[in-house]
Scaffold this motif. Structure first.
Motif, PDB file in Angstrom:
ATOM      1  N   ALA A   1      -5.721  -1.097   6.241  1.00  0.00           N
ATOM      2  CA  ALA A   1      -6.063   0.278   6.627  1.00  0.00           C
ATOM      3  C   ALA A   1      -7.561   0.419   6.880  1.00  0.00           C
ATOM      4  O   ALA A   1      -7.990   1.107   7.819  1.00  0.00           O
ATOM      5  N   ASN A   2      -8.355  -0.256   6.022  1.00  0.00           N
ATOM      6  CA  ASN A   2      -9.805  -0.176   6.202  1.00  0.00           C
ATOM      7  C   ASN A   2     -10.248  -0.851   7.498  1.00  0.00           C
ATOM      8  O   ASN A   2     -11.169  -0.389   8.192  1.00  0.00           O
ATOM      9  N   LYS A   3      -9.575  -1.964   7.811  1.00  0.00           N
ATOM     10  CA  LYS A   3      -9.899  -2.642   9.074  1.00  0.00           C
ATOM     11  C   LYS A   3      -9.562  -1.749  10.278  1.00  0.00           C
ATOM     12  O   LYS A   3     -10.306  -1.687  11.260  1.00  0.00           O
ATOM     13  N   LYS A   4      -8.407  -1.105  10.134  1.00  0.00           N
ATOM     14  CA  LYS A   4      -8.017  -0.190  11.218  1.00  0.00           C
ATOM     15  C   LYS A   4      -9.029   0.947  11.359  1.00  0.00           C
ATOM     16  O   LYS A   4      -9.362   1.378  12.479  1.00  0.00           O
ATOM     17  N   LEU A   5      -9.500   1.433  10.196  1.00  0.00           N
ATOM     18  CA  LEU A   5     -10.468   2.536  10.207  1.00  0.00           C
ATOM     19  C   LEU A   5     -11.758   2.098  10.904  1.00  0.00           C
ATOM     20  O   LEU A   5     -12.315   2.857  11.728  1.00  0.00           O
ATOM     21  N   ALA A   6     -12.207   0.888  10.586  1.00  0.00           N
ATOM     22  CA  ALA A   6     -13.404   0.375  11.244  1.00  0.00           C
ATOM     23  C   ALA A   6     -13.179   0.222  12.744  1.00  0.00           C
ATOM     24  O   ALA A   6     -14.072   0.535  13.569  1.00  0.00           O
ATOM     25  N   PHE A   7     -12.000  -0.272  13.083  1.00  0.00           N
ATOM     26  CA  PHE A   7     -11.670  -0.444  14.495  1.00  0.00           C
ATOM     27  C   PHE A   7     -11.680   0.905  15.217  1.00  0.00           C
ATOM     28  O   PHE A   7     -12.187   1.033  16.346  1.00  0.00           O
ATOM     29  N   GLU A   8     -11.129   1.903  14.547  1.00  0.00           N
ATOM     30  CA  GLU A   8     -11.076   3.228  15.156  1.00  0.00           C
ATOM     31  C   GLU A   8     -12.473   3.801  15.346  1.00  0.00           C
ATOM     32  O   GLU A   8     -12.744   4.496  16.355  1.00  0.00           O
ATOM     33  N   ASN A   9     -13.368   3.513  14.397  1.00  0.00           N
ATOM     34  CA  ASN A   9     -14.745   4.001  14.532  1.00  0.00           C
ATOM     35  C   ASN A   9     -15.433   3.350  15.736  1.00  0.00           C
ATOM     36  O   ASN A   9     -16.196   4.007  16.481  1.00  0.00           O
TER      37      ASN A   9
ATOM     38  N   GLU B   1     -16.812   5.178  19.326  1.00  0.00           N
ATOM     39  CA  GLU B   1     -18.099   5.049  20.003  1.00  0.00           C
ATOM     40  C   GLU B   1     -17.913   4.613  21.456  1.00  0.00           C
ATOM     41  O   GLU B   1     -18.652   5.055  22.347  1.00  0.00           O
ATOM     42  N   LYS B   2     -16.946   3.768  21.668  1.00  0.00           N
ATOM     43  CA  LYS B   2     -16.716   3.253  23.018  1.00  0.00           C
ATOM     44  C   LYS B   2     -16.056   4.296  23.921  1.00  0.00           C
ATOM     45  O   LYS B   2     -16.274   4.368  25.101  1.00  0.00           O
ATOM     46  N   ARG B   3     -15.223   5.075  23.302  1.00  0.00           N
ATOM     47  CA  ARG B   3     -14.422   5.987  24.129  1.00  0.00           C
ATOM     48  C   ARG B   3     -14.649   7.422  23.654  1.00  0.00           C
ATOM     49  O   ARG B   3     -13.861   7.977  22.912  1.00  0.00           O
ATOM     50  N   ALA B   4     -15.719   7.967  23.985  1.00  0.00           N
ATOM     51  CA  ALA B   4     -16.058   9.323  23.586  1.00  0.00           C
ATOM     52  C   ALA B   4     -15.013  10.313  24.082  1.00  0.00           C
ATOM     53  O   ALA B   4     -14.722  11.329  23.422  1.00  0.00           O
ATOM     54  N   ALA B   5     -14.408   9.978  25.214  1.00  0.00           N
ATOM     55  CA  ALA B   5     -13.434  10.888  25.785  1.00  0.00           C
ATOM     56  C   ALA B   5     -12.176  10.972  24.931  1.00  0.00           C
ATOM     57  O   ALA B   5     -11.435  11.964  24.974  1.00  0.00           O
ATOM     58  N   GLU B   6     -11.960   9.928  24.116  1.00  0.00           N
ATOM     59  CA  GLU B   6     -10.742   9.902  23.290  1.00  0.00           C
ATOM     60  C   GLU B   6     -11.053  10.298  21.846  1.00  0.00           C
ATOM     61  O   GLU B   6     -10.284   9.991  20.926  1.00  0.00           O
TER      62      GLU B   6
ATOM     63  N   ALA C   1      -8.828   9.963  18.353  1.00  0.00           N
ATOM     64  CA  ALA C   1      -9.308   9.067  17.294  1.00  0.00           C
ATOM     65  C   ALA C   1      -9.423   9.812  15.964  1.00  0.00           C
ATOM     66  O   ALA C   1      -9.104   9.262  14.891  1.00  0.00           O
ATOM     67  N   ASN C   2      -9.872  11.055  15.979  1.00  0.00           N
ATOM     68  CA  ASN C   2      -9.999  11.834  14.739  1.00  0.00           C
ATOM     69  C   ASN C   2      -8.642  12.070  14.073  1.00  0.00           C
ATOM     70  O   ASN C   2      -8.505  12.036  12.848  1.00  0.00           O
ATOM     71  N   LYS C   3      -7.624  12.313  14.901  1.00  0.00           N
ATOM     72  CA  LYS C   3      -6.286  12.507  14.332  1.00  0.00           C
ATOM     73  C   LYS C   3      -5.783  11.214  13.665  1.00  0.00           C
ATOM     74  O   LYS C   3      -5.188  11.245  12.601  1.00  0.00           O
ATOM     75  N   GLU C   4      -6.030  10.128  14.384  1.00  0.00           N
ATOM     76  CA  GLU C   4      -5.596   8.848  13.811  1.00  0.00           C
ATOM     77  C   GLU C   4      -6.341   8.551  12.499  1.00  0.00           C
ATOM     78  O   GLU C   4      -5.766   8.029  11.536  1.00  0.00           O
ATOM     79  N   LEU C   5      -7.643   8.938  12.470  1.00  0.00           N
ATOM     80  CA  LEU C   5      -8.436   8.734  11.258  1.00  0.00           C
ATOM     81  C   LEU C   5      -7.885   9.574  10.102  1.00  0.00           C
ATOM     82  O   LEU C   5      -7.785   9.094   8.962  1.00  0.00           O
ATOM     83  N   ALA C   6      -7.519  10.815  10.404  1.00  0.00           N
ATOM     84  CA  ALA C   6      -6.952  11.677   9.355  1.00  0.00           C
ATOM     85  C   ALA C   6      -5.644  11.085   8.824  1.00  0.00           C
ATOM     86  O   ALA C   6      -5.378  11.100   7.607  1.00  0.00           O
ATOM     87  N   PHE C   7      -4.846  10.565   9.762  1.00  0.00           N
ATOM     88  CA  PHE C   7      -3.592   9.952   9.346  1.00  0.00           C
ATOM     89  C   PHE C   7      -3.823   8.748   8.417  1.00  0.00           C
ATOM     90  O   PHE C   7      -3.150   8.577   7.389  1.00  0.00           O
ATOM     91  N   GLU C   8      -4.784   7.920   8.820  1.00  0.00           N
ATOM     92  CA  GLU C   8      -5.068   6.749   8.007  1.00  0.00           C
ATOM     93  C   GLU C   8      -5.574   7.154   6.616  1.00  0.00           C
ATOM     94  O   GLU C   8      -5.251   6.507   5.608  1.00  0.00           O
ATOM     95  N   ASN C   9      -6.377   8.240   6.567  1.00  0.00           N
ATOM     96  CA  ASN C   9      -6.873   8.708   5.268  1.00  0.00           C
ATOM     97  C   ASN C   9      -5.730   9.205   4.372  1.00  0.00           C
ATOM     98  O   ASN C   9      -5.739   9.013   3.152  1.00  0.00           O
ATOM     99  N   GLU C  10      -4.761   9.850   5.005  1.00  0.00           N
ATOM    100  CA  GLU C  10      -3.599  10.284   4.228  1.00  0.00           C
ATOM    101  C   GLU C  10      -2.836   9.089   3.647  1.00  0.00           C
ATOM    102  O   GLU C  10      -2.407   9.099   2.498  1.00  0.00           O
ATOM    103  N   GLU C  11      -2.665   8.061   4.504  1.00  0.00           N
ATOM    104  CA  GLU C  11      -1.984   6.847   4.028  1.00  0.00           C
ATOM    105  C   GLU C  11      -2.761   6.193   2.882  1.00  0.00           C
ATOM    106  O   GLU C  11      -2.175   5.680   1.918  1.00  0.00           O
ATOM    107  N   LYS C  12      -4.085   6.223   3.021  1.00  0.00           N
ATOM    108  CA  LYS C  12      -4.931   5.654   1.970  1.00  0.00           C
ATOM    109  C   LYS C  12      -4.735   6.404   0.648  1.00  0.00           C
ATOM    110  O   LYS C  12      -4.669   5.800  -0.432  1.00  0.00           O
ATOM    111  N   GLY C  13      -4.653   7.720   0.753  1.00  0.00           N
ATOM    112  CA  GLY C  13      -4.410   8.522  -0.448  1.00  0.00           C
ATOM    113  C   GLY C  13      -3.073   8.179  -1.099  1.00  0.00           C
ATOM    114  O   GLY C  13      -2.957   8.112  -2.335  1.00  0.00           O
TER     115      GLY C  13
END
Length: 464
Positions: free
Chosen positions: A165-173, A177-182, A186-198
């Protein structure tokens, strides 16, 4: 008047015998006993045997011991058992049996061969203790350990998932940066990953709680087993100790019959009373030795740095009359300091020196030599000694009747006697106590001898 006193003495004797029988019955309640012939055919069982096997005595007598076979033990296990006792050796182990109603039970078993004049077994005495409850507790512990291993594996899995999950989080970050338009996606996916982490963290908390619970249960089971073992040791000691009182009464009343009522007894009656008195004396010696053996196991062990000269001098003082009577010569060389349990080590020296005096040759004054030296464990060819540790090596040599070299290990076994008990008294426990005391001192003992050429005992215990 004489008859009245005789009747009174006989009544008191019968009462004492009744007390002894009652103690036997009390012991019978905790011990399972069977006697078989050399082929395993049951000749005799006690009531406790019938109670646990659910067979009647009539159903068991004349049956092969295979009637109780549970099918649990391998052929190799059974073969090893028979191979051991057929050689006249005592076999000890745990056995799973099957009762008449199909239920199973476990017993801690000791099988003692009875040897004929050719030193071959003609029957076997099996002494058992019911350990079914203990085995069940062990199975519970085993299950608890399996659960604990499973929980640890689950914990490792969750940790690995968190790493992913942490690797995915880093990848998403990086993708953010690469895809500002997305950025929104990316924020939704980050929130989802944080929920899974919890969720994973909560699962880890639960796993940790379960781990703590399993450890507590394991400690409880260990404490229960320790308490049960202490109660069993206490019961054995108290039972053996209380048996001595009726024995003393038997000895007193038998002595009174011989001294006060001798004229009223026939020669045959005198022989019977004398035989009873001698048997009571032998049983008292046996109980005393059993209590001594029990103390080597149950009493607290307090080690002290001690000059062995003081121990040996005290033991020789005990035997001063025997030494003078047999014109014995005892040479005591330099004795080292050692870390010992004083009262146990005194018992050890008392038994070994006592044997050297008792098993002396009839036409030769006993010559006993006691020496000691300090050496490293690696100087002795025995893997039970630590190579770099200093040991006190004690050597006790005599010129007595000795024994055949093939018995060098058997002499330390419980109730093992190499000589005719009618000619030389004893219980066969003395050297068993000696070996147990040496083991209590984290040491070893060996014996070497030849018939009619004396014996040598080598003892190695940690030096101070």
């Amino acid at each position: 008047m004489a008859n009245k006193e005789l009747n009174q003495s006989q009544k008191l004797l019968q009462l004492s015998l009744k007390e002894a029988s009652e103690y036997k019955d009390a012991l019978d309640e905790t011990t399972i006993i069977a006697i078989t012939d050399q082929k395993g055919i049951i000749k005799k069982v006690n009531s406790n045997f019938c109670k646990i096997s659910k067979y009647t005595e009539e159903e068991l007598i004349g049956q092969d011991h295979k009637i109780l076979n549970s099918g649990y033990h391998s052929k190799a296990f059974i073969h090893d058992l028979w191979k051991t006792i057929a050689k006249g050796k005592t076999w000890k182990g745990e056995f799973k049996n099957k009762a008449k109603d199909g239920t199973f039970y476990w017993v801690d078993t000791t099988i003692v061969p009875f040897l004929n004049k050719e030193n071959k077994p003609y029957q076997y005495l099996a002494i058992r203790v019911d350990i079914t409850q203990r085995k069940a507790s062990e199975e519970d512990l085993k299950s608890a350990n399996i659960d604990l291993v499973f929980q640890n594996e689950e914990k490792e899995k969750r940790a690995a998932e968190l790493g992913i999950a942490n690797k995915k989080l880093a990848f998403e970050n990086e993708e953010k940066e690469k895809r500002a338009a997305e950025l929104g996606v990316a924020n939704k996916e980050l929130a989802f990953e944080n929920e899974e982490k919890g969720k994973r963290a909560a699962e880890l908390i639960v796993a940790n709680k379960e781990l703590v619970f399993q450890n507590e249960e394991k400690e409880k089971r260990a404490a229960e087993l320790t308490s049960a073992n202490k109660e069993l040791e206490s019961f054995t000691y108290i039972s053996s100790h209380d048996l001595q009182e009726p024995l003393r009464k038997i000895q007193i009343f038998a002595s009174r019959l011989l001294s006060d009522e001798s004229q009223n007894l026939s020669d045959k009656g005198k022989r019977h009373v004398t035989g009873m008195h001698d048997a009571a004396n032998r049983m008292q010696v046996l109980i005393t030795d059993l209590l001594a053996y029990s103390r080597t196991t149950t009493l607290e062990r307090k080690f002290e740095s001690t000059d062995l000269n003081t121990i040996i001098a005290s033991v020789l003082s005990d035997f001063s009359e025997t030494i003078a009577e047999k014109n014995a010569i005892v040479h005591v060389g330099h004795m080292c300091h050692a870390l010992i349990i004083p009262f146990q080590f005194r018992q050890l020296m008392h038994n070994v020196i006592g044997n050297a005096l008792k098993f002396s040759q009839a036409d030769l004054p006993p010559l006993i030599s006691i020496e000691s030296s300090i050496l490293k464990g690696n100087k002795v060819e025995n893997q039970n000694l630590l190579p770099d540790k200093d040991y006190c090596h004690i050597t006790i040599t005599d010129n007595g009747i000795g024994f055949e070299p093939r018995y060098k290990d058997h002499i330390f076994e419980l109730f093992k006697r190499l000589h005719d008990k009618e000619k030389i008294s004893g219980t066969g426990i003395g050297l068993t106590i000696v070996k147990k005391i040496v083991e209590n001192h984290h040491g070893i003992i060996t014996a070497t001898s030849e018939l009619n050429k004396g014996a040598t005992f080598d003892i190695y215990i940690p030096a101070s």
